[in-house]
Write a protein that holds these residues in place. Structure first.
Motif, mmCIF file in Angstrom:
data_model
loop_
_atom_site.group_PDB
_atom_site.id
_atom_site.type_symbol
_atom_site.label_atom_id
_atom_site.label_comp_id
_atom_site.label_asym_id
_atom_site.label_seq_id
_atom_site.Cartn_x
_atom_site.Cartn_y
_atom_site.Cartn_z
ATOM 1 N N SER A 16 13.048 10.555 -2.024
ATOM 2 C CA SER A 16 11.793 10.924 -1.101
ATOM 3 C C SER A 16 11.025 11.069 -2.883
ATOM 4 N N THR A 17 11.307 11.363 -3.252
ATOM 5 C CA THR A 17 10.790 11.709 -5.132
ATOM 6 C C THR A 17 9.929 10.628 -5.701
ATOM 7 N N TYR A 18 11.060 9.728 -5.642
ATOM 8 C CA TYR A 18 10.505 8.345 -6.484
ATOM 9 C C TYR A 18 9.364 8.026 -5.722
ATOM 10 N N ALA A 19 9.461 7.891 -3.914
ATOM 11 C CA ALA A 19 8.591 6.687 -3.128
ATOM 12 C C ALA A 19 7.047 8.265 -3.605
ATOM 13 N N LEU A 20 7.660 9.385 -4.071
ATOM 14 C CA LEU A 20 6.201 10.132 -4.104
ATOM 15 C C LEU A 20 5.471 10.120 -5.108
ATOM 16 N N LYS A 21 6.290 9.861 -6.217
ATOM 17 C CA LYS A 21 5.223 10.739 -8.035
ATOM 18 C C LYS A 21 5.719 9.574 -8.270
ATOM 19 N N GLU A 22 6.264 7.640 -7.705
ATOM 20 C CA GLU A 22 6.025 6.583 -8.574
ATOM 21 C C GLU A 22 6.205 5.695 -7.868
ATOM 22 N N LEU A 23 6.453 5.671 -6.800
ATOM 23 C CA LEU A 23 6.226 4.073 -6.249
ATOM 24 C C LEU A 23 4.560 3.801 -6.583
ATOM 25 N N ALA A 24 3.915 2.522 -6.511
ATOM 26 C CA ALA A 24 2.897 1.966 -6.406
ATOM 27 C C ALA A 24 2.334 0.245 -5.898
ATOM 28 N N VAL A 25 1.596 0.442 -5.690
ATOM 29 C CA VAL A 25 1.757 -1.177 -5.219
ATOM 30 C C VAL A 25 1.726 -1.839 -6.347
ATOM 31 N N ILE A 40 7.637 8.994 4.820
ATOM 32 C CA ILE A 40 8.091 9.146 4.112
ATOM 33 C C ILE A 40 7.955 10.276 3.790
ATOM 34 N N ARG A 41 8.639 11.558 4.359
ATOM 35 C CA ARG A 41 8.303 13.095 3.383
ATOM 36 C C ARG A 41 8.931 13.332 2.927
ATOM 37 N N LEU A 42 8.714 14.398 1.631
ATOM 38 C CA LEU A 42 9.735 15.021 0.670
ATOM 39 C C LEU A 42 10.227 15.799 0.921
ATOM 40 N N VAL A 43 11.426 15.599 0.873
ATOM 41 C CA VAL A 43 12.750 16.214 1.149
ATOM 42 C C VAL A 43 13.454 16.983 -0.362
ATOM 43 N N ASP A 44 13.374 18.605 -0.447
ATOM 44 C CA ASP A 44 14.071 19.005 -1.586
ATOM 45 C C ASP A 44 14.936 18.031 -2.304
ATOM 46 N N GLY A 45 15.234 17.954 -3.425
ATOM 47 C CA GLY A 45 16.366 17.212 -4.200
ATOM 48 C C GLY A 45 16.807 15.857 -3.376
ATOM 49 N N GLY A 46 15.560 15.024 -2.890
ATOM 50 C CA GLY A 46 15.813 13.756 -2.112
ATOM 51 C C GLY A 46 15.303 12.844 -3.445
ATOM 52 N N GLU A 47 16.043 12.127 -3.674
ATOM 53 C CA GLU A 47 15.725 11.162 -5.007
ATOM 54 C C GLU A 47 15.282 9.536 -4.516
ATOM 55 N N GLU A 81 0.844 -0.557 0.224
ATOM 56 C CA GLU A 81 0.402 -0.191 -0.437
ATOM 57 C C GLU A 81 1.087 1.349 0.254
ATOM 58 N N VAL A 82 0.502 2.294 -0.848
ATOM 59 C CA VAL A 82 1.187 3.731 -0.555
ATOM 60 C C VAL A 82 0.022 5.441 -0.507
ATOM 61 N N GLU A 83 -0.509 5.031 1.180
ATOM 62 C CA GLU A 83 -1.515 5.799 1.381
ATOM 63 C C GLU A 83 -0.335 7.367 1.295
ATOM 64 N N ARG A 84 -1.197 8.363 0.510
ATOM 65 C CA ARG A 84 -1.298 9.649 1.336
ATOM 66 C C ARG A 84 -1.392 10.313 2.465
ATOM 67 N N LEU A 85 -0.490 10.635 3.210
ATOM 68 C CA LEU A 85 -0.642 10.898 4.243
ATOM 69 C C LEU A 85 -1.100 13.185 4.450
ATOM 70 N N THR A 86 -0.156 13.760 3.740
ATOM 71 C CA THR A 86 -0.039 14.984 3.573
ATOM 72 C C THR A 86 0.353 15.094 2.358
ATOM 73 N N ASP A 87 0.380 16.218 1.504
ATOM 74 C CA ASP A 87 0.956 17.055 0.385
ATOM 75 C C ASP A 87 2.527 16.555 -0.208
ATOM 76 N N ASP A 88 3.148 16.370 1.322
ATOM 77 C CA ASP A 88 4.401 15.976 0.992
ATOM 78 C C ASP A 88 4.629 14.808 1.944
ATOM 79 N N SER A 89 3.984 13.623 1.603
ATOM 80 C CA SER A 89 4.230 13.194 2.694
ATOM 81 C C SER A 89 3.722 11.847 2.220
ATOM 82 N N VAL A 90 4.003 10.161 2.653
ATOM 83 C CA VAL A 90 3.215 8.788 2.163
ATOM 84 C C VAL A 90 3.388 7.950 3.501
#
Length: 354
Positions: A83-92, A74-81, A9-18
């Motif tokens: 965390s960016t992958y986890a929030l934008k690409e990672l899928a069930v 996982i919270r998005l970090v500026d420039g974080g490779e 599961e990938v659950e969105r917690l906030t705009d910048d965290s899962v």
């Protein structure tokens, strides 16, 4: 050692965290059984380059032993490779490589009064600690003091509210928002040393708390520690975990005296029962020396924060650049962070197995 685990599961917690939940197969259940407060290292390869990051486990250690839940925040970090992958690409259904739980920012459930001061994503390991403690130990109380920017940016809002509702007599929650006023509760603003020094005695009997858990940004954790020490709390009752430290932020606590580097040095290291001996190249850390011959050497952040590369200094002396992971008791006992250690004597020996 890394193990491939499937994303459940990938659950969105906030705009910048899962929150990411992973399926643990039957043959790895014991490997991934965690102590509340531990973290795991995740790895992925991008264009031939290995990326490792550590994330704390937020799930309580109370789940069905036949189906243990491995869930991280996982919270998005500026420039974080990663965390960016986890929030934008990672899928069930995706598979990611995961290392077994590790870390010493932990609390085994026991009777007593405990408290935590957390900021932002620092709630992640503390959620596991508090939820496990409340469920397993009826003789325990827990006070959570959390700081976030706004209500919308607050991770695990529902899970924390559930703890408060389920254990109203034993779980105390204090929320401070730094950029938003609340209808009730404390005024907005940062939780710095001055404010905590005034606030903590009004919230709970500081001297009677059996253990303090500080987690979050470097400034918050350092300010909270100074406030607690100023209020008379013994250092051995304060436990800290810092998720990220900017390169220009302080030097941490070295724990090992700085001495001049020798012209040539040799490292002997034991890892998984096997020993090797290698010359240390100019400027490299002892972890880098080991990695040239042993790709299985443990590490994650390489920044002196996660503690994954902890090793026992058997002989010789080293200089540690930064230390935000080891407690004073650990450095006193002879442990160092291999990623931050450089030889200070011609011969150095490390043991990663102790």
């Amino acid at each position: 050692m890394f193990h491939p685990l499937r994303v459940r599961e990938v659950e969105r917690l906030t705009d910048d965290s899962v929150a990411v939940t992973l399926t643990v197969p039957a043959d790895l259940r014991e490997t991934f059984r965690h102590t509340p407060g531990q973290h795991i290292a995740l790895r992925r390869i991008v264009d031939g380059e290995e990326i490792r990051r550590t994330y704390s486990i937020c799930a309580p250690a109370t789940q069905d032993p036949l189906d243990p839940e491995l869930r991280v925040g996982i919270r998005l970090v500026d420039g974080g490779e990663y965390s960016t992958y986890a929030l934008k690409e990672l899928a069930v259904g995706d598979t990611i490589e995961v290392m077994a739980p590790t870390g010493r920012f932990v609390l085994e459930p026991r009777p007593g009064h405990f408290a935590a001061i957390v900021g932002g994503s620092g709630i992640t390991p503390v959620l596991s600690i508090a939820a496990t403690l409340m469920a397993k130990e009826p003789g325990a109380r827990f006070c959570l003091i959390r700081s976030d920017r706004t209500a919308a940016s607050t991770m695990f809002l529902e899970e924390v509210a559930d703890l408060k509702d389920r254990y109203p007599d034993r779980f105390q929650l204090v929320t401070v928002l730094s950029r938003e006023e609340q209808q009730a509760g404390l005024p907005s603003g940062r939780l710095d040393e001055e404010r905590l020094t005034e606030l903590l005695p009004a919230l709970l009997p500081v001297a009677d708390v059996d253990g303090w858990f500080l987690c979050g940004p470097f400034g918050l954790v350092q300010g909270a520690e100074r406030a607690l020490r100023g209020l008379g709390v013994a250092r051995n009752r304060i436990h800290e975990e810092i998720f990220h430290v900017d390169q220009g932020t302080g030097t941490g606590t070295a724990g090992v005296a700085a001495v001049a580097a020798p012209a040539h040095s040799t490292l002997t290291a034991t890892l998984d029962g096997r020993s090797g001996k290698w010359p240390v190249q100019d400027g490299e850390s002892l972890l880098e020396t080991v990695l040239r011959s042993r790709a299985d050497a443990p590490y994650a952040c390489k920044g002196g924060v996660c503690g994954t590369c902890r090793a026992f200094l058997v002989s010789g002396e080293v200089r540690m650049d930064r230390n935000y992971a080891l407690e004073q008791e650990e450095t006193d006992a002879g442990y160092v962070l291999a990623c931050q250690s450089h030889p200070a004597t011609p011969e150095v020996e490390l043991d990663f197995d102790r």
